[in-house]
Write an enzyme that holds these catalytic residues in place. Structure first.
Site, short mmCIF file in Angstrom:
data_model
loop_
_atom_site.label_atom_id
_atom_site.label_comp_id
_atom_site.label_asym_id
_atom_site.label_seq_id
_atom_site.Cartn_x
_atom_site.Cartn_y
_atom_site.Cartn_z
N THR A 111 0.88 -1.17 0.00
CA THR A 111 0.00 0.00 0.00
C THR A 111 0.91 1.21 0.00
OG1 THR A 111 -1.92 -0.92 1.14
CG2 THR A 111 -1.40 1.30 1.72
N THR A 164 -0.15 0.28 6.74
CA THR A 164 0.00 -0.72 5.68
C THR A 164 0.12 -2.08 6.34
OG1 THR A 164 1.47 -1.65 4.02
CG2 THR A 164 2.48 -0.13 5.59
N1 ASP Z 1 -3.84 -2.69 4.17
C1 ASP Z 1 -4.01 -3.04 2.80
C2 ASP Z 1 -5.23 -3.89 2.67
O1 ASP Z 1 -5.43 -4.76 3.48
C3 ASP Z 1 -2.86 -3.75 2.24
C4 ASP Z 1 -1.55 -3.23 2.72
O2 ASP Z 1 -1.46 -2.19 3.30
O3 ASP Z 1 -0.54 -3.86 2.55
O4 ASP Z 1 -5.96 -3.71 1.73
#
Ligand code: ASP
Length: 342
Positions: free
Chosen positions: A207, A258
C-alpha cells in the site's frame, strides 16, 4: 495619525506572523508498503530504483510544505508519485483481484477540520487519493464505493481510465502464484479460509501512504492501495476506513497504515495509536510501537504505520521484514529506508 499608527502596528504584526510561519517546523513521512521484502531478491539497480522513487515522493511533499502549502496537498502530491509508479501496490502496479481486475481503495483526512474522504473498490480512477480528496471537499459524504464513486468522479470532471491501465506483469505473475497456492491447499482438503490463511504475507500487503505537518501546524494523512492479491467478493481493506488505515487529528497525531487489512480494521490501528497519544499522553513513538509491535503481533497481524505529531516527530514501526519508507524534516535531507537498519 491614528490611522498610520494602526496601519504600522498591523504591518509589524503581519511581518512577525509571516516570519513565525516561515520558521515553523514542518515534516513529512511516506510509505510504500510493509511486507516480506527480502534483501536477497534485490539487485543493486532494483534497490536504487526503489530508493529513488521513495525519495522523489517524499521530496514532492516536502516542496509543497517548504513553500507554505498545506499538509493535505503535501500528502496527496507524495501519494500521486507512488500511485503513478509500478513499484507499489496502488494506482499503476495495483495487485489483481481473483477476477484479474484491479479494485482500489483510498482515503485522506485533514487533522485541522477533522474532515475525511474515502473511496473503495474503484476500478477506473487513475489516482484514487485525488478522488478521496474530492469526496472530502466536494461531497456531503465521507466514503463512496464502486460505480457510485466513479459516477461522482464524472460529476467532478475526473476522467475514467481503462482498468488495464493498472496492469503490470509482476503483479499478474503474483496473482497466478497465489491462485496456484490456494488450489494446492484446497486439493489437500483445506477449505477456502484455511487455504487463504496459508498464503504468505506478501500476497496480503502493499500500500502507499503519507503523513505530514505543515508550517501552519496542521497535520494530515492519506493512504492508497490495490488491496490484497486474489481478493474476491468486493473485499475492502482498512486503507479507506478512517480510524483503521488512516487518521489525523490536530494536536494529537496523523497515521497511515499498511498491512493485513482485516487485522487493522478489527484492531482500529490508526485510531488506537492516536487514542494512546491523546488520552494516555504517550509519544507517537511509544504509542505506534505498542500497537504494531505488541498488540498486533499478539493478534497475528502483520504490517506497519507511519505517524507524525504536531511537533514533527515521526514514528515508522513495522513488524515485517521491511517497509518501504522515507522521511524528511524541515531543513534536513530525505532519509530513505527499506529494511530495519537501512
Ligand atoms: N492494508 C491493505 C489492505 O489490506 C494492504 C496493505 O497495506 O498492505 O488492503
Amino acid at each position: 495619525m491614528k490611522i498610520i499608527t494602526v496601519l504600522s502596528c498591523l504591518c509589524v504584526l503581519s511581518t512577525s506572523f509571516a516570519s513565525y510561519a516561515n520558521d515553523a517546523p514542518f515534516a513529512i513521512a511516506i510509505h510504500g508498503g510493509a511486507g516480506t521484502i527480502q534483501q536477497s531478491s534485490f539487485t543493486p539497480e532494483k534497490e536504487q530504483a526503489y530508493r529513488l522513487k521513495l525519495k522523489e515522493a517524499v521530496d514532492a511533499g516536502y516542496v509543497v510544505l517548504e513553500k507554505g502549502g498545506t499538509s493535505l496537498d503535501a500528502v496527496a502530491q507524495a501519494i500521486n508519485v507512488l500511485e503513478n509508479s509500478p513499484f507499489f501496490n496502488a494506482g499503476i502496479g495495483a495487485v489483481y483481484t481473483h477476477n484479474e481486475q484491479h479494485e482500489m481503495d483510498a482515503s485522506i483526512m485533514d487533522g485541522n477540520t477533522m474532515k475525511a474522504g474515502a473511496v473503495a473498490g474503484v476500478k477506473h480512477i487513475k489516482n484514487p487519493i485525488d478522488l478521496a480528496r474530492l469526496v472530502m471537499d466536494k461531497s456531503v459524504h465521507v466514503m463512496l464505493y464502486g460505480e457510485g464513486a466513479e459516477e461522482f468522479a464524472l460529476t467532478q470532471g475526473v476522467a475514467l481510465v481503462a482498468n488495464e491501465t493498472f496492469d503490470t506483469p509482476h503483479r499478474y505473475e503474483s496473482l497466478q502464484h497465489a491462485k496456484e497456492k490456494m488450489l494446492k491447499s484446497q486439493s489437500e482438503n483445506k477449505d477456502y479460509i484455511a487455504s487463504h490463511n496459508e498464503l504468505e504475507v506478501e500476497y496480503k500487503v502493499g500500500t502507499v501512504g503519507a503523513v505530514a505537518l505543515d508550517k501552519q501546524g496542521n497535520i494530515s494523512s492519506g493512504t492508497s492501495t490495490g488491496g490484497m492479491t486474489n481478493k474476491r467478493y468486493g473485499r475492502i481493506g482498512d486503507s479507506p476506513i478512517i480510524g483503521a488505515g488512516t487518521y489525523a487529528e490536530n494536536g494529537v497525531c496523523a497515521v497511515s497504515a499498511t498491512g493485513h487489512g482485516e487485522y487493522f480494521i478489527r484492531y482500529h490501528v490508526a485510531g488506537d495509536i492516536c487514542a494512546r497519544v491523546k488520552y494516555q499522553n504517550k509519544s507517537i513513538i511509544q504509542a505506534a510501537d505498542e500497537v504494531i509491535n505488541q498488540r498486533l503481533i499478539t493478534a497475528g497481524g502483520t504490517g506497519g504505520v507511519i505517524a507524525i505529531d504536531h511537533r514533527g516527530n515521526i514514528a515508522t514501526p513495522f513488524n515485517t521484514d521491511g517497509m518501504y519508507r522515507a522521511t524528511r524534516k524541515s531543513g534536513e535531507e530525505a532519509q530513505v529506508m527499506i529494511w530495519r537498519d537501512k
